[in-house]
Design an enzyme around this catalytic site. Structure first.
Site, mmCIF file in Angstrom:
data_model
loop_
_atom_site.group_PDB
_atom_site.id
_atom_site.type_symbol
_atom_site.label_atom_id
_atom_site.label_comp_id
_atom_site.label_asym_id
_atom_site.label_seq_id
_atom_site.Cartn_x
_atom_site.Cartn_y
_atom_site.Cartn_z
ATOM 1 N N TYR A 53 16.655 7.513 27.646
ATOM 2 C CA TYR A 53 15.359 7.116 27.787
ATOM 3 C C TYR A 53 14.140 8.226 28.020
ATOM 4 C CZ TYR A 53 16.878 2.249 27.109
ATOM 5 O OH TYR A 53 17.900 1.212 26.550
ATOM 6 N N ASN A 87 8.479 -3.630 20.924
ATOM 7 C CA ASN A 87 8.425 -2.242 20.962
ATOM 8 C C ASN A 87 8.230 -1.856 22.617
ATOM 9 O OD1 ASN A 87 8.868 -2.307 18.416
ATOM 10 N ND2 ASN A 87 6.831 -1.543 17.886
ATOM 11 N N VAL A 88 9.004 -0.757 22.831
ATOM 12 C CA VAL A 88 8.794 -0.082 24.096
ATOM 13 C C VAL A 88 7.885 1.145 24.130
ATOM 14 C CG1 VAL A 88 10.730 -1.267 25.042
ATOM 15 C CG2 VAL A 88 11.004 0.952 24.026
ATOM 16 N N ASP A 89 7.412 1.375 22.996
ATOM 17 C CA ASP A 89 6.569 2.526 22.832
ATOM 18 C C ASP A 89 5.060 2.024 23.388
ATOM 19 O OD1 ASP A 89 4.849 1.885 20.768
ATOM 20 O OD2 ASP A 89 6.638 2.067 19.596
ATOM 21 N N HIS A 104 10.080 -6.568 25.447
ATOM 22 C CA HIS A 104 11.299 -5.550 26.057
ATOM 23 C C HIS A 104 11.034 -4.704 26.696
ATOM 24 C CE1 HIS A 104 13.280 -7.376 21.640
ATOM 25 N NE2 HIS A 104 13.190 -8.046 22.983
ATOM 26 N N GLY A 172 6.949 -5.433 10.777
ATOM 27 C CA GLY A 172 8.228 -4.564 11.029
ATOM 28 C C GLY A 172 9.206 -5.037 11.981
ATOM 29 N N THR A 173 9.606 -6.175 11.845
ATOM 30 C CA THR A 173 10.914 -6.756 12.622
ATOM 31 C C THR A 173 11.994 -7.381 11.807
ATOM 32 O OG1 THR A 173 11.680 -8.123 14.357
ATOM 33 C CG2 THR A 173 9.631 -8.504 13.516
ATOM 34 N N SER A 174 12.901 -7.163 11.858
ATOM 35 C CA SER A 174 14.151 -7.654 11.079
ATOM 36 C C SER A 174 14.403 -9.273 11.651
ATOM 37 C CB SER A 174 15.495 -6.958 11.215
ATOM 38 O OG SER A 174 15.920 -6.828 12.754
#
Ligand code: APR
Length: 231
Positions: A53, A87-89, A104, A172-174
């Site tokens: 991380y 996203n965690v950004d 998340h 942008g997510t599967s």
């Protein structure tokens, strides 16, 4: 103004230089999920997980939001925009979006491994965490990330927001990871869904408009369409 709800995944940050998880060359080809993204992995090797991380945080210092993020922030002039991101950004924040739910977790935060309410912000000049960095009660700090097998504390909030969507946008997510992918089933059946992804994504809902493009180009098209149809 209408409620525009946007569910984003790793693909929106791909053009900023952050790799996705499941595309060719994605993060899960380079690392084993169970080593770096599960409570078991943490118990097995806290140093490895902490360093993984730290690397992700370091990468954040060198990347910038792309037009995918920026366009969504601009849409606040026309809609009440809520972003639900996996996203965690922090690229949505840096692009200027005001309402963001990080389903998340967030790379820029850490928390006590024993008391989930003790959460601390990291700063760009002090982003690295070490084994031995403790919370005020003396427990090791762990990433403020929802790992596989852990509950998703913001899911209820995300469901409430999704139920109120007049328009849903998915970028942008599967849609492989639940419960996040299940959010799609909380929109009203007549709510239009816009899906932006350069690849095929299986989405079993009515009223889906597919924009088969990368996020930056796709968001440009989306804004044009929304302006024509809803303003
Ligand atoms: N623009 C838009 N979409 C893109 C782009 C791009 N430039 N490049 C790739 N994509 C798409 C891919 O086609 C794919 O559908 O982004 C999606 C990425 O899917 P995943 O890698 O599975 O990422 P995501 O859906 O966000 O993963 C969900 O899984 O590992 C966990 O916790 C992690 O939040 C993550 C969750």
């Amino acid at each position: 103004m209408k409620n525009l709800v946007v569910l984003t995944g790793a693909g929106i940050s791909a053009e900023s230089g952050i790799s996705t998880f499941r595309d060719a060359g994605g993060l899960w080809e380079q690392y084993a999920i169970e080593d770096v993204a599960t409570p078991k992995g943490w118990m097995k090797n806290k140093k490895l997980v902490t360093e993984f991380y730290n690397q992700r945080r370091k990468q954040l210092l060198h990347v910038k939001p792309n037009y995918g993020h920026i366009g969504l922030a601009e849409l606040e002039k026309l809609f009440y925009v809520s972003i639900i991101t996996q996203n965690v950004d922090n690229l949505h924040e840096r692009a200027g979006s005001s309402y963001i739910v990080h389903l998340h977790g967030e790379l820029t935060k850490v928390r006590s491994e024993k008391d989930e309410d003790l959460i601390y912000d990291l700063t760009p000049d002090r982003y690295e965490v070490k084994i031995g960095d403790l919370c005020e009660k003396g427990s090791q700090l762990r990433p403020h990330i929802v790992w596989f097998g852990e509950p998703v504390p913001l899911m209820e909030e995300a469901i409430d927001i999704t139920k109120q969507a007049d328009i849903l946008v998915v970028i942008g997510t599967s849609l492989n990871v639940y419960p996040a992918a299940g959010l799609l089933y909380y929109v009203q059946t007549n709510t239009p869904i816009f899906l932006i992804d350069p690849n095929d994504v299986s989405i079993k809902r009515p009223n889906v408009h597919i924009i088969k493009k990368k996020a930056s180009e796709g968001v440009k098209d989306l804004i044009k369409l929304l302006k024509e149809q809803y303003t």
